[in-house]
Design a protein around this motif. Structure first.
Motif, mmCIF file in Angstrom:
data_model
loop_
_atom_site.group_PDB
_atom_site.id
_atom_site.type_symbol
_atom_site.label_atom_id
_atom_site.label_comp_id
_atom_site.label_asym_id
_atom_site.label_seq_id
_atom_site.Cartn_x
_atom_site.Cartn_y
_atom_site.Cartn_z
ATOM 1 N N MET A 98 33.660 -22.071 21.265
ATOM 2 C CA MET A 98 34.933 -22.782 21.232
ATOM 3 C C MET A 98 35.824 -22.370 22.398
ATOM 4 O O MET A 98 36.917 -22.903 22.576
ATOM 5 C CB MET A 98 35.675 -22.517 19.910
ATOM 6 C CG MET A 98 34.885 -22.824 18.656
ATOM 7 S SD MET A 98 34.226 -24.500 18.555
ATOM 8 C CE MET A 98 35.725 -25.477 18.526
ATOM 9 N N GLY A 99 35.361 -21.383 23.178
ATOM 10 C CA GLY A 99 36.155 -20.852 24.284
ATOM 11 C C GLY A 99 37.031 -19.687 23.884
ATOM 12 O O GLY A 99 37.855 -19.211 24.676
ATOM 13 N N ALA A 100 36.880 -19.198 22.657
ATOM 14 C CA ALA A 100 37.777 -18.183 22.113
ATOM 15 C C ALA A 100 37.272 -16.764 22.368
ATOM 16 O O ALA A 100 36.115 -16.536 22.710
ATOM 17 C CB ALA A 100 37.955 -18.405 20.617
ATOM 18 N N THR A 101 38.175 -15.813 22.153
ATOM 19 C CA THR A 101 37.858 -14.386 22.242
ATOM 20 C C THR A 101 37.755 -13.829 20.829
ATOM 21 O O THR A 101 38.705 -13.949 20.044
ATOM 22 C CB THR A 101 38.956 -13.640 23.015
ATOM 23 O OG1 THR A 101 39.036 -14.167 24.346
ATOM 24 C CG2 THR A 101 38.650 -12.150 23.075
ATOM 25 N N PRO A 102 36.622 -13.220 20.445
ATOM 26 C CA PRO A 102 36.496 -12.672 19.089
ATOM 27 C C PRO A 102 37.458 -11.521 18.857
ATOM 28 O O PRO A 102 37.763 -10.756 19.787
ATOM 29 C CB PRO A 102 35.033 -12.212 19.035
ATOM 30 C CG PRO A 102 34.603 -12.065 20.455
ATOM 31 C CD PRO A 102 35.402 -13.028 21.256
ATOM 32 N N ILE A 103 37.943 -11.406 17.605
ATOM 33 C CA ILE A 103 38.882 -10.328 17.272
ATOM 34 C C ILE A 103 38.381 -9.432 16.141
ATOM 35 O O ILE A 103 38.711 -8.245 16.114
ATOM 36 C CB ILE A 103 40.279 -10.872 16.918
ATOM 37 C CG1 ILE A 103 40.201 -11.893 15.776
ATOM 38 C CG2 ILE A 103 40.949 -11.464 18.145
ATOM 39 C CD1 ILE A 103 41.558 -12.313 15.235
ATOM 40 N N ALA A 135 30.905 -6.358 21.670
ATOM 41 C CA ALA A 135 31.871 -7.455 21.789
ATOM 42 C C ALA A 135 33.311 -6.957 21.712
ATOM 43 O O ALA A 135 34.243 -7.732 21.938
ATOM 44 C CB ALA A 135 31.626 -8.486 20.692
ATOM 45 N N GLY A 136 33.497 -5.672 21.373
ATOM 46 C CA GLY A 136 34.825 -5.088 21.309
ATOM 47 C C GLY A 136 35.592 -5.415 20.054
ATOM 48 O O GLY A 136 36.825 -5.450 20.054
ATOM 49 N N ILE A 137 34.864 -5.651 18.940
ATOM 50 C CA ILE A 137 35.533 -6.013 17.692
ATOM 51 C C ILE A 137 35.047 -5.121 16.548
ATOM 52 O O ILE A 137 33.923 -4.614 16.570
ATOM 53 C CB ILE A 137 35.294 -7.487 17.322
ATOM 54 C CG1 ILE A 137 33.803 -7.769 17.084
ATOM 55 C CG2 ILE A 137 35.853 -8.398 18.397
ATOM 56 C CD1 ILE A 137 33.519 -9.175 16.567
ATOM 57 N N PRO A 138 35.886 -4.932 15.524
ATOM 58 C CA PRO A 138 35.461 -4.161 14.358
ATOM 59 C C PRO A 138 34.785 -5.038 13.311
ATOM 60 O O PRO A 138 34.998 -6.249 13.263
ATOM 61 C CB PRO A 138 36.782 -3.629 13.807
ATOM 62 C CG PRO A 138 37.766 -4.726 14.118
ATOM 63 C CD PRO A 138 37.321 -5.296 15.453
#
Length: 353
Positions: A98-103, A135-138
């Protein structure tokens, strides 16, 4: 139960299918979801089920929208750590598409507690966690059940500026199509299940399926990128048809330009084709035009379910250099121009040439 308490079965032997090959065929899924279309849709819901897009998107304010998706499946490989890595990469891909950054992510876990050891289950979870760290997410929570077949995946959440959102339904006539990863994962998984995939092939399969689609946010920021999706369980033909129908345009695919994993032709000739490939073709064959002489092997690859597949981008020709640069920055050496978006059509198709 520990690994020493039992004779462990192969993970893939516990599942009737594996990876994105487990997906319900698109034609059946469309019928199942028909009733959901009547549910109320708030104006803040920017993307729902209407074009079979990769994730739901909910507008929070003028600068932020929440992207939400979930993806889980049965084992596509026997190594538990690799299974966890592949499943997590695949789930997060829908956010990138979707072009988003995962959180953050939530774990979805169903395991046959009395059939496999706690150590094996822990290795699956650790594999997924390793990709989330990358990915830098928890992993901020999740849910577990005791199930007949092993199931693992994630709920993945991300954020995007609504102005940069990339749907699968906004390709424009004259756009070029760029595919980020080679095809053939389903074929390789079928060969693996029969013990016919060599170490080199396995290593390449793992490399591709655990490579995060990080170019997504960079691609979304390029003005000439009009549409984006990831190619997964419905194969290139199915996800291409979703883009065609959503955009109201034919998609013209140059088959000789489509990247494929090494050794795929040999494996298909040896009979390593997933059952999902045939189900996919039965579901959407009326929307795909094949050239004369297009054989069964080519059709099997066109419909091959891709677990953790590549991004497919529709972009204006003058944006191609920036798109290629975005893929290159993130190490996607196989990214290739595979065709173009044709004219508007009352009955959009994927046309192979």
């Amino acid at each position: 139960m520990t690994a020493t308490d039992m004779q462990e079965p192969r993970l893939t032997s516990l599942a009737h299918g594996g990876g994105c090959g487990c997906k319900i065929a698109p034609g059946v899924l469309s019928n199942l979801l028909r009733g959901s279309a009547a549910l109320p849709v708030p104006p803040e819901l920017l993307v729902g089920i209407e074009t079979s897009d990769d994730a739901a998107v909910y507008k929070l304010n003028d600068r932020q929208a929440l992207v939400a998706t979930t993806d889980f499946f049965m084992p596509v490989v026997d190594d538990p750590h690799d299974f966890g890595r592949i499943a997590a990469t695949n789930a997060i891909s829908d956010v990138y598409a979707m072009g988003a950054t995962p959180i953050l992510a939530l774990a979805v876990v169903g395991m046959p507690i009395n059939a496999i050891s706690h150590a094996t289950i822990a290795a699956i979870l650790d594999g997924g966690a390793s990709i989330c760290r990358e990915a830098g997410i928890p992993i901020a929570g999740g849910h577990t059940i005791d199930s007949v077949e092993p199931i693992y995946g994630l709920v993945a959440l991300g954020l995007i500026d609504p102005a940069l959102l990339k749907r699968n339904a906004e390709a424009q006539p004259g756009d070029l199509l760029v595919l980020g990863k080679p095809l053939g994962v389903g074929v390789m998984s079928a060969a693996l299940k029969k013990g016919q995939l060599d170490a080199q092939g396995y290593a390449r399969m793992i490399e591709v399926t655990t490579k995060l689609n990080r170019p997504g946010p960079d691609l979304a920021a390029i003005e000439g990128v009009h549409a984006m999706t990831d190619v997964t369980g419905f194969g290139l033909g199915g996800h291409g048809l979703e883009m065609a129908r959503g955009s109201g345009c034919d998609l013209m695919i140059d088959w000789s330009a489509v990247p494929r994993l090494p050794g795929i032709d040999y494996l298909i000739a040896a009979g390593h084709v997933t059952g999902a490939s045939g189900r996919n073709w039965a579901s959407y064959s009326e929307g795909v035009a094949l050239p004369q002489g297009f054989g069964d092997a080519e059709r099997a690859l066109l419909t091959d379910p891709q677990t953790s597949g590549g991004l497919m981008v529709a972009c204006a020709p003058d944006a191609l250099e920036a798109v290629q640069a975005a893929f290159a920055r993130h190490g996607f050496a196989d990214a290739a121009v595979i065709g173009e978006v044709g004219p508007h059509s009352d009955a959009p198709r994927v046309i192979l040439r």
